[in-house]
Design an enzyme around this catalytic site. Sequence first.
Site, PDB file in Angstrom:
ATOM      1  N   SER A 432       3.262   4.458   1.162  1.00  0.00           N
ATOM      2  CA  SER A 432       1.824   4.981   0.446  1.00  0.00           C
ATOM      3  C   SER A 432       2.055   6.547   1.345  1.00  0.00           C
ATOM      4  O   SER A 432       1.016   6.758   0.888  1.00  0.00           O
ATOM      5  CB  SER A 432       0.609   4.015   0.710  1.00  0.00           C
ATOM      6  OG  SER A 432       0.765   2.478   1.265  1.00  0.00           O
ATOM      7  N   HIS A 453       6.835   5.097  -4.824  1.00  0.00           N
ATOM      8  CA  HIS A 453       5.616   4.491  -4.704  1.00  0.00           C
ATOM      9  C   HIS A 453       5.089   3.796  -5.307  1.00  0.00           C
ATOM     10  O   HIS A 453       5.002   4.223  -6.595  1.00  0.00           O
ATOM     11  CB  HIS A 453       4.829   5.585  -4.004  1.00  0.00           C
ATOM     12  CG  HIS A 453       4.115   5.413  -3.547  1.00  0.00           C
ATOM     13  ND1 HIS A 453       2.236   6.156  -3.917  1.00  0.00           N
ATOM     14  CD2 HIS A 453       2.992   3.903  -3.017  1.00  0.00           C
ATOM     15  CE1 HIS A 453       1.369   4.963  -3.280  1.00  0.00           C
ATOM     16  NE2 HIS A 453       1.177   4.319  -2.741  1.00  0.00           N
ATOM     17  N   GLU A 465       5.328   6.271  -8.082  1.00  0.00           N
ATOM     18  CA  GLU A 465       5.719   7.854  -8.005  1.00  0.00           C
ATOM     19  C   GLU A 465       6.767   7.744  -7.443  1.00  0.00           C
ATOM     20  O   GLU A 465       7.075   7.630  -6.179  1.00  0.00           O
ATOM     21  CB  GLU A 465       4.664   8.354  -7.215  1.00  0.00           C
ATOM     22  CG  GLU A 465       3.403   7.819  -7.777  1.00  0.00           C
ATOM     23  CD  GLU A 465       2.567   9.228  -6.336  1.00  0.00           C
ATOM     24  OE1 GLU A 465       1.790   9.460  -6.877  1.00  0.00           O
ATOM     25  OE2 GLU A 465       2.344   8.674  -5.443  1.00  0.00           O
ATOM     26  N   ASN A 503      -3.054   9.578  -4.184  1.00  0.00           N
ATOM     27  CA  ASN A 503      -3.795   9.482  -3.296  1.00  0.00           C
ATOM     28  C   ASN A 503      -4.895  11.333  -2.559  1.00  0.00           C
ATOM     29  O   ASN A 503      -5.923  10.905  -2.490  1.00  0.00           O
ATOM     30  CB  ASN A 503      -3.245   8.659  -2.749  1.00  0.00           C
ATOM     31  CG  ASN A 503      -3.487   7.596  -2.991  1.00  0.00           C
ATOM     32  OD1 ASN A 503      -3.721   6.891  -3.500  1.00  0.00           O
ATOM     33  ND2 ASN A 503      -2.187   6.854  -2.216  1.00  0.00           N
TER      34      ASN A 503
END
Length: 712
Positions: A432, A453, A465, A503
């Site tokens: 992550s 991801h 991703e 993120n």
Amino acid sequence: MADAPAARLTFAEPDIAVLSLDAPDKGANILSLSVLAQLERLLDQLQPRQDLAGLIIRSAKPGIFIAGADIREFAASFDVPKQQTIGVATRGRTLFQRLSKCPFVTVAAIDGICVGGGAELAIWCDRRIMTTSDRAQFGFPEVKLGLFPGWGGTARTPRIVGLANAVELITGGESIDGRAAAAMGLTSDLVDSERLDQAAVALVRAEQTSREYLADRQRWSRPLDISETELAFLGATASAYIQQQTKGQYPAPLAALEVMLGSAGLDVEEAGRQEAEAFAELFGTPINRALINVFFLMDRNKKDPGVEAKSSPRPVRSLGVFGAGIMGSGISAAAVKREIAVTITDTAQPALAAGVKNILEEASYNRQTGGPDVQRMSKIAPLVNATTVIDEFKSCELVIEAVVENPKVKQDLYARIEPLLSNETVLASNTSAISIGRLAEGLKRPDRFCGIHFFNPVRKMPLVEVIRGPKTSDATVATAVAFAKAIGKSPIVVNDGPGFLVNRLLLPYMNEALELLQEGVEIKAIEQAAKSFGMPMGPITLYDVVGLDTALFAGQVMHEAFPDRIGQSAVLSAMVKAGRLGQKAGRGFFSYQDKQGRGQSDPSLAEVLRPLVRKQVKLSEEEIVARLFLPMVLEATRVLDEQKVRDPRDVDLGLIYGIGFPAFKGGLLFWADTLGAAKLVEMLKPLEPLGPRYQATAMLLSLANSGGRFYG
Ligand code: NAD
């Protein structure tokens, strides 16, 4: 030059005409204005023929009847005068309505996707036959674009299947298969694909004898047979349900309901006229434009191979997965569901056993029964190879590592796996947060390494991703993208960097929520502002769902990368210190009974927060929205500036799929474009004293000066 014919006319028998839809050089039949004009000409030819017993409309394209109207044409005419929109709606409806007025029976023979304008064409035929094939789907998805059927769908459908069924179909926007269609009386016959043409001819003959279609023509042109009481009851229940589903943020389903209720007492001609008027009210509204943008984002994503250069992806028929925890088993289940063989391992035997159980249950899940389907489970079980022998990964065509988030553990593992793999096999990490460049450091072939991801829970989250490290090759990216699509996900390609894309953009927003708390803004106000904006949950609830310890760690990573604008929140450390780790611990910002369900406000939270609250500020909803979302927009401009993604549209799709950014706003940058860069700069001005995180970036200033947009 005349348009290439989109349909062929042949004869099944001398008195039975067959119109086979087959748009040249296209994968799907789409009802563009030029195709409508062709259908008009064909009907001009056929309609006067008294010698015909029937007309069958079918598709020559496997798996597709008609995929709907031409959305690009819609988007190009957003700004036309309302009368013109009504005109286009009337033209389509009048054309289709002719199918219910020919001197012979008309039959739609459906063995594929039949949606939107295609469903309207079919619904105006006297009869419909569908096949039992899974690909035969009938539906009105217009509400998902902020519209409702505008070619007579809302007028005709309730008269055939009853108002309650029509309301469900049209306001829900979900497609149904042949069986469901037959159950509601939408189709006259349900047959195997091979028998479709034959069954259509038989139906024409049967109708020619019984003449029942003529009685139905009469019945379906009249007002609906429904009492005032029934109408009122249906209206109240349907509208309450729609309000709850749409939270008042998507107006089309309610508008569709209103138009159907309002025209129940009218004949079908007048109902159609009212539909066109109401359709024009929705057409081109900001929400319609935003939802059509989302449609284009998805369409673009489906076609995007992930790389500019021509690079053939390697098909993946066998996947290797290291780590059978939450993510490893979720990824494996997604692959097994698509019948891709999986070899999986874990250092902990109990974790491996639990992982295999999860994979089988998940991949054989039956929505109808709400549990695993035993037959399906025994069919897929041989696809799962749980092993502790690393040699068994040799033949895998892609290997995904989903072990603990520790760079040393991951790199040690790669050193053991890499020598086993063929030169073409891609090795990927589901990390992550760890840099893909860093993880690739010890590899002999860093070119075939990348990040893939997935988001948690894998079964629900469509986004993936694909992270391109500094040495990742195009072929590797193309293979990762193609694999993600093959298992039903929507991949976006992101260049390596802290927080990757989602993120990185989420963190500034989350951090700001805590800043607001420290300024004394009430949790309720923060949550409400985010939800009114359209987020599926407020940021404070999201902290509890993600886990405060995980958020603290992610915050530290981002703080180290961007110390000028991402602070380390004292609130997070205090919460973790107090053991308030979120839902999983039974309490975080809220408290949870049995660690699940909705959080309740918890008076003991005040003890943790009180020493950290610096002032008591009251902000309006609009001010809170600006505080939360402007840092996200600014971070997106940096992401674009650093070319972390290849197109602003990737940012928008990533946030819609990754964090539930509201689709009715069209995406973060689409929303920013609707406000305009100059307005954003103006909104930032009073916030500048808060620090660099509210400083307009060079990209935003330049767009403000030039009047440019993110969507070039
Ligand atoms: P998890 O703790 O549920 O599972 C990890 C598994 O890896 C454990 O079963 C452990 O026994 C096993 N393992 C440890 N070392 C191993 C080794 N050398 N070989 C084989 N197995 C080994 O963790 P998770 O949540 O599934 O996360 C896995 C990875 O996915 C992490 O890198 C994490 O950052 C990432 N990720 C997690 C989430 C999430 O929300 N959980 C989301 C996206 C990405």
